[in-house]
Design a protein around this motif. Structure first.
Motif, PDB file in Angstrom:
ATOM      1  N   TYR A 155       0.831  -1.210   0.000  1.00 54.00           N
ATOM      2  CA  TYR A 155       0.000   0.000   0.000  1.00 54.00           C
ATOM      3  C   TYR A 155       0.872   1.268   0.000  1.00 54.00           C
ATOM      4  CZ  TYR A 155      -3.570  -3.393   1.383  1.00 54.00           C
ATOM      5  OH  TYR A 155      -4.416  -4.473   1.432  1.00 54.00           O
ATOM      6  N   GLN A 156       1.908   1.267   0.822  1.00 57.30           N
ATOM      7  CA  GLN A 156       2.793   2.436   0.846  1.00 57.30           C
ATOM      8  C   GLN A 156       3.526   2.606  -0.480  1.00 57.30           C
ATOM      9  OE1 GLN A 156       5.256   1.521   4.220  1.00 57.30           O
ATOM     10  NE2 GLN A 156       3.706   2.167   5.734  1.00 57.30           N
ATOM     11  N   GLY A 157       3.883   1.483  -1.091  1.00 53.20           N
ATOM     12  CA  GLY A 157       4.574   1.542  -2.371  1.00 53.20           C
ATOM     13  C   GLY A 157       3.690   2.052  -3.493  1.00 53.20           C
ATOM     14  N   LEU A 158       2.418   1.677  -3.474  1.00 51.07           N
ATOM     15  CA  LEU A 158       1.498   2.138  -4.517  1.00 51.07           C
ATOM     16  C   LEU A 158       1.324   3.656  -4.454  1.00 51.07           C
ATOM     17  CD1 LEU A 158      -1.228  -0.667  -4.392  1.00 51.07           C
ATOM     18  CD2 LEU A 158       0.550  -0.339  -6.124  1.00 51.07           C
ATOM     19  N   VAL A 159       1.310   4.202  -3.250  1.00 53.85           N
ATOM     20  CA  VAL A 159       1.224   5.662  -3.116  1.00 53.85           C
ATOM     21  C   VAL A 159       2.466   6.312  -3.728  1.00 53.85           C
ATOM     22  CG1 VAL A 159       1.127   7.579  -1.495  1.00 53.85           C
ATOM     23  CG2 VAL A 159      -0.242   5.534  -1.072  1.00 53.85           C
ATOM     24  N   LYS A 160       3.635   5.718  -3.475  1.00 57.04           N
ATOM     25  CA  LYS A 160       4.876   6.253  -4.061  1.00 57.04           C
ATOM     26  C   LYS A 160       4.817   6.219  -5.588  1.00 57.04           C
ATOM     27  CE  LYS A 160       7.838   4.814  -0.200  1.00 57.04           C
ATOM     28  NZ  LYS A 160       8.968   3.940   0.200  1.00 57.04           N
TER      29      LYS A 160
END
Length: 736
Positions: free
Chosen positions: A611-616
């Motif tokens: 999830y954090q990576g998708l935001v990035k």
């Protein structure tokens, strides 16, 4: 009345030369069978024999003429040197030659003559020896070059004969030595005295110190090309027990301070030759190695670039390998600790703090200069520099002075180690381009082997500085590093066995090369794909992080930062250029979406990384938001049920296992991810991206596909409106 044979007039000089050639025995056993020429036994003939010496000295080519006659006459004298009349002739001949020497050419012929005199000095009466010594040492002002001082080769044996023959002979010898020490020395005379001093075993400590003081004061005037031979003679002198510490200290100080201020390439080559002499001397006499290490260990002021180079050179001797490295490391750590202590101490004056800061800077600059000059005739030091650079990187945790780095111009231990190895590669890479040296070609290979070994063998906290070094090399020298992709692949093979953070950092470090090499990119993807099937949560988290980093690397603009090297570098070979792919838009996200989908069925920490990576990803490229929504929608619908009441499926996000409550789905992270993407998504950029993807494959998206993608965005928007409204108005206890 006929003269007797003993009173017969002597032969002329030419006849004497011929006679000497005929009288010369073929071997030593025939020496006793050769009769002595009668004219040598007659004192009346000696005057004529000496006159021939003077006449030849006045000839057009006196060098060979005098040498030929002197050697011939000495060979005849050697047939019976103990005979009193012959001894008298020998003394007169030696005295005459000594007086004539200043007017004769000083070359190899004169040196041959003096060597022949040396073999017969034992037969010269002591008073005549003293006369010769006084003549030799009477006027040192005429001695300019080394050849002018050839007569001083007679002194060692003369001194020894006088000391052994007379009870007070030592006093006379000491008086002559004092006279020489009190005189002004030319650079030629200095070289000669150093070469013969090893035979002055009678010198006491005081006179020895005076001698070395004269040497190291006068060494500044010696020609550069004469310095290596001078140092070699000094080392030979030290190996015989003559003031070892003073000699080593003088050499290190002169080359580190006096000569060290000169940066010419010739000076560096001379230093390289001197270092080879030191290395050889230590191999022959290990006690010299102990003196070198004792000097640096006892006095940090002796720490200069040449002292560092000497220790690195001496470390190539097996018995001093560990101790040399330990002394270098201790000197560095001590300098850092002392500065850290004074900096933090409130009562220490600022001027003292400034001195300690200056000391640390001197130490750092000395180490870097020693490395920077390592390609000037000192390639034998390369393995030692490699070893010491990695020792520093492994020592980062021993001194808690990380905050000292980048303050007041200091590098710090970690940055110093990286700079050492970077500089080593740079200077030898330049030498490789010019000279194609086999040693230089191996430098980067040796660095890479050490990086691989240490990353795999060290503890995680010690591996980070090594990875920083690898990152620096990849960033600054991508094309040379392309040659080492096979080694990097071997390193990636251990991905699942590394600490999770180190494994993730490794992939991040390789991203610039992965950007340029399709082969390395595919191999990295294969490695992380396998890692996702491991049971360990840390391995899965590292693999997920790596997947995100790989996709993000593709989003970097071609002209930004490191990737601009693709266009600007002129060093790439044809094979390297062929391996550099063009930009592929959003393909990598679509290609790896199946892997990311698998991550959504793993531990909560793995999902949180996704999830954090998708935001990035959306931050790097907002236009990819539609693809990300299509990816998340099926998973989101597992927890969001549309109906009259909002159902978020909170109960399915947790589970009980062995009496413990575990989170299966970090729903807060999922909602936060979707919320951010809704804010960042730009419909215009999304449409532009979709059109470019369709054009790349030769078709256009149908209205049905466009409606499908718009639908996922609308579903999320609608769902979040309902969730916000529900959370604003409803009781949270009603969530299921």
């Amino acid at each position: 009345m006929a003269t007797t044979e003993s009173e017969a007039p002597p032969l002329n000089d030419v006849d004497i030369v011929h006679l000497a050639q005929r009288k010369q025995p073929s071997n030593s056993h025939q020496q006793s069978n050769v009769s002595l020429p009668p004219f040598l036994l007659s004192p009346h003939c000696h005057k004529d024999l000496l006159s021939y010496l003077h006449s030849r000295a006045a000839s057009p080519s006196p060098s060979s003429a005098v040498c030929e006659y002197v050697i011939s006459l000495l060979s005849l004298i050697s047939l019976s040197p103990g005979t009193p009349t012959v001894c008298s002739l020998l003394s007169s001949l030696l005295s005459s030659y000594t007086q004539l020497f200043p007017s004769l050419p000083h070359d190899s012929n004169s040196l041959r003559s003096i060597k022949n005199f040396n073999t017969l000095l034992i037969h010269v009466p002591l008073e005549d020896l003293k006369l010769v010594i006084d003549l030799v040492a009477s006027d040192l002002s005429v001695v300019v070059s080394v050849d002018d001082a050839q007569l001083f080769d007679l002194l060692p044996q003369c001194f020894e004969l006088i000391r052994n023959a007379e009870e007070k002979g030592g006093d006379y010898v000491n008086s002559v030595v004092d006279k020489i020490l009190d005189s002004k020395w030319s650079k030629g005379f200095l070289l000669k005295m150093v070469s013969i001093a090893k035979e002055f075993s009678f010198l006491d400590k005081t006179r020895g110190n005076e001698f070395l003081e004269k040497v190291f004061v006068g060494i500044k005037t010696v020609d550069l090309m004469d310095l290596p031979s001078l140092v070699y003679q000094l080392l030979v002198l030290a190996s015989k027990g003559f003031n070892k510490r003073e000699i080593i200290e003088g050499i290190v100080y002169f080359f580190g301070s006096e000569l060290g201020s000169k940066m010419a390439s010739t000076v560096r080559q001379v230093e390289g030759t001197v270092l080879l002499h030191v290395n050889f001397a230590v191999k022959q006499d290990p006690s010299l190695g102990k003196e070198v290490m004792g000097l640096v260990k006892s006095d940090l002021r002796a720490f200069n670039h040449f002292a560092v180079a000497v220790l690195l050179s001496v470390s190539r001797v097996r018995r001093f390998s560990e101790s040399s490295m330990a002394i270098l490391k201790t000197a560095l750590l001590t300098a850092y600790r002392d500065y850290k202590f004074t900096k933090e101490c409130k009562w220490i004056p600022d001027d003292i703090k400034g001195e300690y800061l200056k000391s640390v800077k001197v130490v750092e600059k000395s180490v870097l200069r020693a490395v920077n000059e390592s390609n000037y005739g000192r390639e034998h030091m390369v393995p030692s520099i490699l070893q010491f650079g990695f020792i520093l990187l492994e020592s980062v945790g021993e001194v808690t002075c990380k905050e000292l780095g980048n303050s007041n111009g200091l590098l710090g231990i970690e940055e110093l180690g990286i700079q050492m190895l970077k500089t080593l590669f740079e200077v030898h890479d330049m030498a490789r381009n010019e000279n194609a040296s086999v040693i230089d070609l191996k430098v980067l290979t040796q660095i890479m082997e050490q990086i691989k070994f240490r990353i795999l063998s060290l503890k995680p906290e010690l591996s980070r500085p090594i990875l920083r070094l690898l990152c620096y090399l990849i960033q600054c020298y991508p094309y040379p590093m392309m040659e080492h992709i096979p080694r990097l692949k071997e390193l990636l093979d251990y991905f699942t066995f590394m600490d999770g953070k180190i494994a993730s950092y490794l992939v991040s470090t390789l991203l610039p090369l992965i950007r340029f090499s399709r082969d390395l990119r595919d191999y990295a993807i294969l490695v992380v794909r396998k890692a996702l099937f491991r049971r360990e949560e840390t391995v899965r988290v590292a693999a997920t992080n790596s997947i995100i980093e790989l996709i993000l690397a593709e989003k970097q603009p071609k002209g930004d930062g490191l990737f601009s090297l693709q266009d600007s570098s002129s060093q790439a070979s044809c094979s390297q250029q062929a391996d550099i792919p063009c930009s592929m838009g959003g393909d990598l996200f679509q290609e790896l979406s199946a892997l990311l989908q698998r991550c959504l069925y793993q531990q909560a920490k793995v999902k949180q990384v996704v999830y954090q990576g998708l935001v990035k990803l959306v931050l790097a490229d907002p236009a990819i938001g539609g693809l990300v929504f299509d990816f998340l929608l099926p998973h989101f619908l597992q927890f969001f049920k549309e109906g009259p009441d909002v159902q978020l499926g909170v109960s399915s996000c947790i589970k009980s296992e062995n009496g413990k409550v575990l989170i299966q789905e970090p729903l807060d992270c999922l909602l936060s991810c979707i919320s951010w993407i809704l804010l960042l998504q730009t419909h215009g950029k999304t449409d532009k991206l979709l059109d470019s993807i369709g054009a790349c494959f030769g078709f256009s998206l149908s209205q049905e596909n466009e409606d499908g993608r718009n639908m996922s965005t609308e579903v999320f928007s609608s769902a979040f409106l309902k969730i916000r409204k529900f959370l604003r108005n409803a009781n949270l206890e009603g969530l299921k």
